[in-house]
Scaffold this active site. Structure first.
Site, PDB file in Angstrom:
ATOM      1  N   HIS A 134     -37.632 -49.336  61.384  1.00 30.11           N
ATOM      2  CA  HIS A 134     -36.306 -50.163  61.221  1.00 30.11           C
ATOM      3  C   HIS A 134     -35.623 -50.096  60.497  1.00 30.11           C
ATOM      4  O   HIS A 134     -35.180 -48.934  59.935  1.00 30.11           O
ATOM      5  CB  HIS A 134     -37.080 -51.473  60.382  1.00 30.11           C
ATOM      6  CG  HIS A 134     -36.214 -52.345  59.764  1.00 30.11           C
ATOM      7  ND1 HIS A 134     -35.277 -52.775  59.813  1.00 30.11           N
ATOM      8  CD2 HIS A 134     -36.376 -53.763  60.885  1.00 30.11           C
ATOM      9  CE1 HIS A 134     -34.598 -53.705  60.116  1.00 30.11           C
ATOM     10  NE2 HIS A 134     -35.061 -54.201  60.556  1.00 30.11           N
ATOM     11  N   ASP A 211     -42.110 -49.287  53.141  1.00 34.40           N
ATOM     12  CA  ASP A 211     -41.508 -50.648  53.500  1.00 34.40           C
ATOM     13  C   ASP A 211     -42.907 -51.790  54.133  1.00 34.40           C
ATOM     14  O   ASP A 211     -43.315 -50.609  55.570  1.00 34.40           O
ATOM     15  CB  ASP A 211     -40.834 -49.805  55.069  1.00 34.40           C
ATOM     16  CG  ASP A 211     -40.192 -51.549  56.289  1.00 34.40           C
ATOM     17  OD1 ASP A 211     -40.370 -52.481  55.473  1.00 34.40           O
ATOM     18  OD2 ASP A 211     -39.706 -51.274  56.782  1.00 34.40           O
ATOM     19  N   GLN A 214     -43.668 -55.773  56.996  1.00 34.13           N
ATOM     20  CA  GLN A 214     -44.757 -56.471  58.459  1.00 34.13           C
ATOM     21  C   GLN A 214     -46.529 -56.379  57.512  1.00 34.13           C
ATOM     22  O   GLN A 214     -47.081 -56.952  57.903  1.00 34.13           O
ATOM     23  CB  GLN A 214     -44.541 -55.758  59.014  1.00 34.13           C
ATOM     24  CG  GLN A 214     -42.998 -56.098  59.866  1.00 34.13           C
ATOM     25  CD  GLN A 214     -42.657 -57.800  60.003  1.00 34.13           C
ATOM     26  OE1 GLN A 214     -43.835 -58.284  60.674  1.00 34.13           O
ATOM     27  NE2 GLN A 214     -41.245 -57.665  60.491  1.00 34.13           N
ATOM     28  N   LYS A 237     -40.453 -63.274  54.793  1.00 38.51           N
ATOM     29  CA  LYS A 237     -41.950 -62.738  55.932  1.00 38.51           C
ATOM     30  C   LYS A 237     -43.140 -63.241  54.631  1.00 38.51           C
ATOM     31  O   LYS A 237     -43.874 -63.463  55.725  1.00 38.51           O
ATOM     32  CB  LYS A 237     -41.589 -61.522  56.775  1.00 38.51           C
ATOM     33  CG  LYS A 237     -40.352 -60.752  57.001  1.00 38.51           C
ATOM     34  CD  LYS A 237     -40.687 -59.496  57.578  1.00 38.51           C
ATOM     35  CE  LYS A 237     -38.836 -59.260  58.051  1.00 38.51           C
ATOM     36  NZ  LYS A 237     -38.283 -59.355  59.127  1.00 38.51           N
ATOM     37  N   CYS A 375     -34.022 -54.622  65.704  1.00 38.85           N
ATOM     38  CA  CYS A 375     -33.793 -53.484  64.857  1.00 38.85           C
ATOM     39  C   CYS A 375     -34.468 -52.147  64.567  1.00 38.85           C
ATOM     40  O   CYS A 375     -34.141 -51.999  63.378  1.00 38.85           O
ATOM     41  CB  CYS A 375     -33.706 -54.145  63.134  1.00 38.85           C
ATOM     42  SG  CYS A 375     -32.229 -55.499  62.743  1.00 38.85           S
TER      43      CYS A 375
END
Length: 417
Positions: A134, A211, A214, A237, A375
């Protein structure tokens, strides 16, 4: 826990129907059709438990934290720090002091790049990223590379959207001063082998930032098992509120890092001649924080934990398998990202039809999906497409939602094909 080790018992349709009723925003129509929300990778909807927790906090306990001796300040501080402890247990951090509250994962990654990077990178050093990242896990490293003289190296991906681990091995060297990698790709859904990556990086003495935006809503996360040095994710999220995020960092690394921002709360003593700083995590939480955000995040974590992260992953994976089989029957569809290990994210293009047009027609059918580059423009460049349409699943989605989505795609073909 590796994906292949997870349980396979998905949330049942009966359970999903019950959970869906917990989300007020889903109890409405879109353009005269029942709302089908397939955009959870962008942001999830919020259960009533989260909404109530935030409302109750503002109604009964709101005050600034850490600074007051009165009842409301004590309540607010207890709620804020209680949320920190809850986050720590959710990702199995060794110590709640390893949890820094930030505005979102973007700020978390900027914090590490700016604070750790400026203090530790120099000319000739390398930062190893992947082609799946991302923008929030690319641009901060570009900025710090420009400031320190370091350079970026990028691990490529296969046509299926998997990391080329042989190239990772080749690119990782004694010059690598940071590895930054997504746990789950937001554009493709690929689940990366972060535990393997971390072990290889540590063998070179290189720290690893993951990261987890998700992953945190979709798979069990155990930062001690992964052994990553930093882990970042966002509340919005994870069925929680926007404006709150988490940076996990190993305590000794956070202690050694200089402050990211200056102001109130992050200080121990200030004079015009010199300032000494608070310990972690307060050193990185300058100013009045988003106090209600952690309260809502606490409620969201309680909500998903009651269901079970193994069950949520199995549910999304079952929906993904069902949707993948169905969409492959739609003429002209090309899936973007077909790695064997995937979370509940489905990206595709439809021959001759722009993704934005697909999204518009689906919206008229009551189906909400995401269109664009997500993104992740380097991913789009890799597959030579300007954009994709992305359907992403949450705990409230059902096979009926997938069926409505597929019917909508046939409608797209009828109108625009």
């Amino acid at each position: 826990m590796a994906v292949e080790e997870m349980g396979t018992a998905a949330v049942t349709d009966e359970h999903t129907a019950r959970y869906r009723r917990d989300f007020p925003c889903l109890q409405q129509e879109a353009n005269g059709k029942p709302l089908v929300y397939l955009d959870s990778a962008a942001t999830s909807q919020k259960p009533q438990a989260v909404i109530d927790a935030i409302s109750r906090f503002y109604e009964t306990s709101y005050s600034n934290v850490h600074r007051g001796a009165h009842m409301l300040s004590e309540r607010a501080t207890d709620a804020y720090e209680g949320a920190r402890s809850r986050v720590a247990s959710f990702i199995n951090a060794a110590d709640s002091r390893e949890i820094v509250f930030v505005r979102g994962a973007t700020e978390a990654m900027n914090l590490v790049a700016a604070s750790y990077g400026r203090a530790n990178f120099g000319p000739g050093d390398e930062i190893l990223l992947t082609e799946l990242e991302h923008h929030s896990n690319i641009v901060p490293w570009q900025l710090v590379a420009e400031q320190t003289g370091a350079s970026l190296k990028v691990v490529p991906i296969t046509d299926d959207g998997e990391l080329m681990m042989d190239r990772f091995d080749e690119l990782l060297s004694e010059r690598t001063k940071m590895v930054a990698v997504s746990h789950v790709s937001n554009a493709l859904g690929t689940v990366n082998p972060v535990k393997e990556i971390t072990a290889k990086a540590h063998a070179q003495g290189t720290p690893v930032l993951v990261d987890g935006c998700q992953a945190a809503p979709r798979v069990p996360v155990d930062v001690q098992d992964l052994d990553c040095d930093f882990y970042a994710f966002s509340g919005h999220k994870l069925y929680g509120p926007s404006g709150i995020g988490v940076l996990y960092g190993k305590h000794h690394l956070l202690e050694a890092m200089p402050p990211y921002q200056g102001g109130g709360e992050m200080i121990r003593r200030v004079t015009f001649e010199h300032t000494t700083y608070a310990g972690v995590p307060q050193k990185f939480e300058a100013g009045t924080p988003n106090i209600a955000g952690p309260v809502g995040l606490h409620a969201a974590i309680d909500y998903v934990s009651e269901i079970g992260m193994d069950a949520l992953f199995a549910h999304e994976r079952a929906l993904l398998d069902y949707a993948t089989e169905a969409i492959n029957e739609v003429p002209g569809v090309r899936l973007i990202g077909t790695a064997p290990e995937k979370a509940g994210i489905l990206s595709f293009v439809l021959e001759g039809i722009h993704p934005h047009d697909i999204g518009t027609v689906l919206d008229h059918q009551g189906v909400a999906v995401r269109t664009g580059h997500h993104c992740a423009q380097p991913v789009m460049d890799r597959f030579q497409v300007p954009a994709t349409t992305r359907a992403s699943f949450g705990l409230y989605n059902t096979r009926a939602d997938v069926d409505a989505f597929i019917r909508g795609l046939y409608e797209v073909r009828d109108i625009l094909g």
